[in-house]
Write a protein that holds these residues in place. Structure first.
Motif, PDB file in Angstrom:
ATOM      1  N   ILE A 202      15.374  89.073 106.290  1.00 13.71           N
ATOM      2  CA  ILE A 202      16.120  90.244 106.727  1.00 13.71           C
ATOM      3  C   ILE A 202      16.126  91.245 105.580  1.00 13.71           C
ATOM      4  O   ILE A 202      16.461  90.906 104.446  1.00 13.71           O
ATOM      5  N   PHE A 203      15.709  92.488 105.875  1.00 10.35           N
ATOM      6  CA  PHE A 203      15.716  93.514 104.833  1.00 10.35           C
ATOM      7  C   PHE A 203      17.133  93.992 104.520  1.00 10.35           C
ATOM      8  O   PHE A 203      17.401  94.443 103.402  1.00 10.35           O
ATOM      9  N   ASP A 204      18.016  93.913 105.503  1.00  8.38           N
ATOM     10  CA  ASP A 204      19.393  94.383 105.335  1.00  8.38           C
ATOM     11  C   ASP A 204      20.348  93.277 105.783  1.00  8.38           C
ATOM     12  O   ASP A 204      20.823  93.297 106.932  1.00  8.38           O
ATOM     13  N   PRO A 205      20.637  92.292 104.929  1.00  8.92           N
ATOM     14  CA  PRO A 205      21.436  91.123 105.342  1.00  8.92           C
ATOM     15  C   PRO A 205      22.797  91.463 105.944  1.00  8.92           C
ATOM     16  O   PRO A 205      23.310  90.693 106.763  1.00  8.92           O
ATOM     17  N   LYS A 206      23.393  92.576 105.570  1.00  7.69           N
ATOM     18  CA  LYS A 206      24.718  92.898 106.086  1.00  7.69           C
ATOM     19  C   LYS A 206      24.667  93.371 107.547  1.00  7.69           C
ATOM     20  O   LYS A 206      25.469  92.941 108.373  1.00  7.69           O
ATOM     21  N   THR A 207      23.743  94.250 107.877  1.00 10.99           N
ATOM     22  CA  THR A 207      23.680  94.784 109.239  1.00 10.99           C
ATOM     23  C   THR A 207      22.661  94.058 110.105  1.00 10.99           C
ATOM     24  O   THR A 207      22.744  94.106 111.335  1.00 10.99           O
ATOM     25  N   ARG A 208      21.656  93.413 109.504  1.00 18.10           N
ATOM     26  CA  ARG A 208      20.635  92.632 110.207  1.00 18.10           C
ATOM     27  C   ARG A 208      19.914  93.452 111.265  1.00 18.10           C
ATOM     28  O   ARG A 208      19.693  93.008 112.394  1.00 18.10           O
ATOM     29  N   ASN A 209      19.493  94.649 110.884  1.00 17.67           N
ATOM     30  CA  ASN A 209      18.776  95.522 111.805  1.00 17.67           C
ATOM     31  C   ASN A 209      17.266  95.537 111.582  1.00 17.67           C
ATOM     32  O   ASN A 209      16.522  95.995 112.459  1.00 17.67           O
ATOM     33  N   PHE A 210      16.811  95.061 110.422  1.00 20.42           N
ATOM     34  CA  PHE A 210      15.393  95.107 110.105  1.00 20.42           C
ATOM     35  C   PHE A 210      14.985  93.786 109.447  1.00 20.42           C
ATOM     36  O   PHE A 210      15.696  93.269 108.575  1.00 20.42           O
ATOM     37  N   GLY A 211      13.845  93.255 109.868  1.00 17.37           N
ATOM     38  CA  GLY A 211      13.432  91.988 109.294  1.00 17.37           C
ATOM     39  C   GLY A 211      11.949  91.725 109.439  1.00 17.37           C
ATOM     40  O   GLY A 211      11.197  92.544 109.980  1.00 17.37           O
ATOM     41  N   TYR A 212      11.530  90.543 108.971  1.00 10.87           N
ATOM     42  CA  TYR A 212      10.119  90.171 108.997  1.00 10.87           C
ATOM     43  C   TYR A 212       9.996  88.652 109.082  1.00 10.87           C
ATOM     44  O   TYR A 212      10.922  87.894 108.758  1.00 10.87           O
ATOM     45  N   ASP A 213       8.824  88.198 109.511  1.00  7.44           N
ATOM     46  CA  ASP A 213       8.488  86.781 109.562  1.00  7.44           C
ATOM     47  C   ASP A 213       7.031  86.625 109.142  1.00  7.44           C
ATOM     48  O   ASP A 213       6.148  87.317 109.681  1.00  7.44           O
ATOM     49  N   LEU A 214       6.779  85.711 108.203  1.00  2.00           N
ATOM     50  CA  LEU A 214       5.426  85.449 107.711  1.00  2.00           C
ATOM     51  C   LEU A 214       5.159  83.952 107.761  1.00  2.00           C
ATOM     52  O   LEU A 214       6.066  83.143 107.565  1.00  2.00           O
ATOM     53  N   LEU A 215       3.912  83.566 108.010  1.00  2.00           N
ATOM     54  CA  LEU A 215       3.550  82.153 108.062  1.00  2.00           C
ATOM     55  C   LEU A 215       2.076  81.981 107.720  1.00  2.00           C
ATOM     56  O   LEU A 215       1.223  82.718 108.213  1.00  2.00           O
ATOM     57  N   VAL A 216       1.802  81.004 106.853  1.00  2.01           N
ATOM     58  CA  VAL A 216       0.438  80.544 106.590  1.00  2.01           C
ATOM     59  C   VAL A 216       0.387  79.093 107.036  1.00  2.01           C
ATOM     60  O   VAL A 216       1.186  78.267 106.569  1.00  2.01           O
ATOM     61  N   ALA A 217      -0.538  78.754 107.956  1.00  2.00           N
ATOM     62  CA  ALA A 217      -0.521  77.429 108.559  1.00  2.00           C
ATOM     63  C   ALA A 217      -1.940  76.955 108.873  1.00  2.00           C
ATOM     64  O   ALA A 217      -2.919  77.689 108.713  1.00  2.00           O
ATOM     65  N   ASN A 218      -2.008  75.714 109.358  1.00  2.00           N
ATOM     66  CA  ASN A 218      -3.313  75.081 109.596  1.00  2.00           C
ATOM     67  C   ASN A 218      -4.070  75.661 110.777  1.00  2.00           C
ATOM     68  O   ASN A 218      -5.295  75.599 110.823  1.00  2.00           O
ATOM     69  N   GLY A 219      -3.340  76.163 111.781  1.00  2.00           N
ATOM     70  CA  GLY A 219      -4.005  76.611 112.995  1.00  2.00           C
ATOM     71  C   GLY A 219      -4.335  75.482 113.936  1.00  2.00           C
ATOM     72  O   GLY A 219      -5.148  75.651 114.851  1.00  2.00           O
TER      73      GLY A 219
END
Length: 426
Positions: A202-219
């Motif tokens: 979460i880019f803004d932990p207090k308001t939780r309006n903007f965020g991201y998710d990243l993953l590197v995996a086997n496929g």
């Protein structure tokens, strides 16, 4: 005394095989993370999708061969089911467990028994999907990971078999009717879970309006990765909630190499966008993707000339769901349009064939080698909720097929269903 010990053992055993959906919810933009950070807390959880269905019309194109049905619906669950067939079925049963180890560490496990494809009446008796060799249903390990909460402010690190950023963390949650059908990217076999290391932030932990998710995996999803495959699947998305959290925006991308030799660079790269406006009474969502499968086909543009060509798939999904009577009765309507290869036209369709050696586990074209089959999918229904944990949903499932550059006439699969969705331990 022995009876008490036995009951205690059974209770502990069930707890160790259970998973909490609330743990998954905490990783989405809508979750309340802090409410679960209580050392020693665990939660027994599960749900099931079950149907009675009647197939009133079946696509006549397709045939059995090599232990599988080759039809225009590909691996859709009703491909190959004969006309006027009816049955009771379960499409998903979940059983799992999550446990909070400390303020900063949590674990989650999920066992899943899910629908089996290509085993319609009259088909060869070849186990597929999640069936055992004796034809019975079985559970498999779908999630198993440890989460390091707040590895830095607003970001969790997750290691193990986990949900991918593709749709489980956001778009599937907002659609809200996985019990009826997968999201459009899920239907086309974008992985919903994989083994690797990810960041949920979460880019803004207090308001939780903007965020991201990243993953590197086997496929490789739930399967152990082959020693001959050294490539990794890269996933990522960014999301925003605007207009007092009613407007949701999401941009997703992934990349995976299938085969990479001096003469053949074969890869998959998806870009997906999503926008939804949601209120307690009405939600409207639009999701679309472009998926480029590099050097995925053999093209013969002129006599004697052969070259590799990209297959570029496109899809668009539009839906509306809402409330008819508060907490008791709702509705949903959705339509998907899918083109497995926009590079194909009526004039060049006969010049395309599949690349030799295409053995990708997640081949985006759900209808196999039929890159010239366009699909239009429609579902609609009513959601009756006598109590919060039980949904009874009469619905219709329709998929229309158009084969470009081929004399095969348009046709469709049409299924009428009564779907039961219930939740326990939540």
């Amino acid at each position: 005394m022995r009876k008490i010990q036995t009951l205690t053992f059974v209770s502990l055993f069930i707890s160790l095989l259970s998973f909490s959906l609330s743990t998954q919810a905490q990783n989405t933009p809508f979750g309340k993370v802090d409410s679960l950070i209580q050392p020693g807390k665990y939660n027994v959880w599960g749900y099931a999708f079950m149907d009675f269905y009647y197939k009133s019309h079946a696509d006549t194109a397709g045939s059995w061969g090599g232990g599988a049905y080759h039809g225009r619906g590909g691996s859709n669950q009703y491909t190959g089911v004969p006309n006027q067939h009816s049955s009771f079925q379960s499409r998903r049963i979940y059983l799992g467990f999550d446990y909070t180890l400390s303020k900063h560490f949590q674990t989650e496990f999920l066992l899943a028994d899910e629908d089996n494809f290509n085993t319609a009446t009259g088909s060869p008796a070849v186990p597929n999907g999640d069936l055992l060799a004796n034809g019975k249903s079985s559970f498999y390990l779908k999630l198993a990971n440890v989460r390091w909460h707040n590895i830095w402010n607003g970001t969790d690190l997750v290691f193990g078999q986990q949900a991918t950023p593709s749709f489980p963390l956001l778009t599937e949650v907002v659609w809200g009717y996985r019990s009826i059908e997968r999201t459009v990217s899920d239907i086309r076999r974008t992985p919903s879970y994989d083994f690797g290391v990810g960041l949920n932030g979460i880019f803004d932990p207090k308001t939780r309006n903007f965020g991201y998710d990243l993953l590197v995996a086997n496929g490789s999803s739930a399967k152990p990765v082959a020693y001959t495959n050294n490539f990794k699947w890269f996933y990522g998305d960014i999301w925003a909630k605007l207009l007092n959290k009613h407007l949701l925006l999401d941009l997703y991308a992934d990349y995976y190499r299938y085969n990479w030799t001096p003469t053949w660079h074969h890869s998959r790269q998806m870009i997906k966008g999503y926008v939804a406006y949601t209120t307690p009474k009405l939600t409207v969502g639009v999701e679309g993707f472009i998926n480029t499968l590099k050097a995925d086909a053999i093209q013969t543009p002129t006599a004697g000339a052969v070259d590799t060509a990209n297959a570029v798939a496109q899809a668009l999904s539009v839906y509306v769901r809402g409330s008819i009577y508060k907490d008791k009765l709702g509705f949903f309507v959705r339509m998907d349009s899918y083109n497995p290869n926009k590079n194909l036209t009526s004039s060049n369709v006969t010049n395309y064939t599949k690349s030799v050696g295409n053995t990708s586990n997640y081949y985006e074209q759900a209808n196999g080698n039929q890159d010239n089959v366009h699909e239009t999918f429609v579902t609609a229904g009513i959601d009756f909720t006598p109590i919060k944990q039980v949904h009874i949903m009469p619905n219709v499932w329709y998929d229309h097929y158009h084969t470009m550059g081929n004399p095969t006439p348009d046709n469709h699969d049409l299924v009428w269903r009564m779907t039961f969705y219930y939740i326990y331990g939540k």
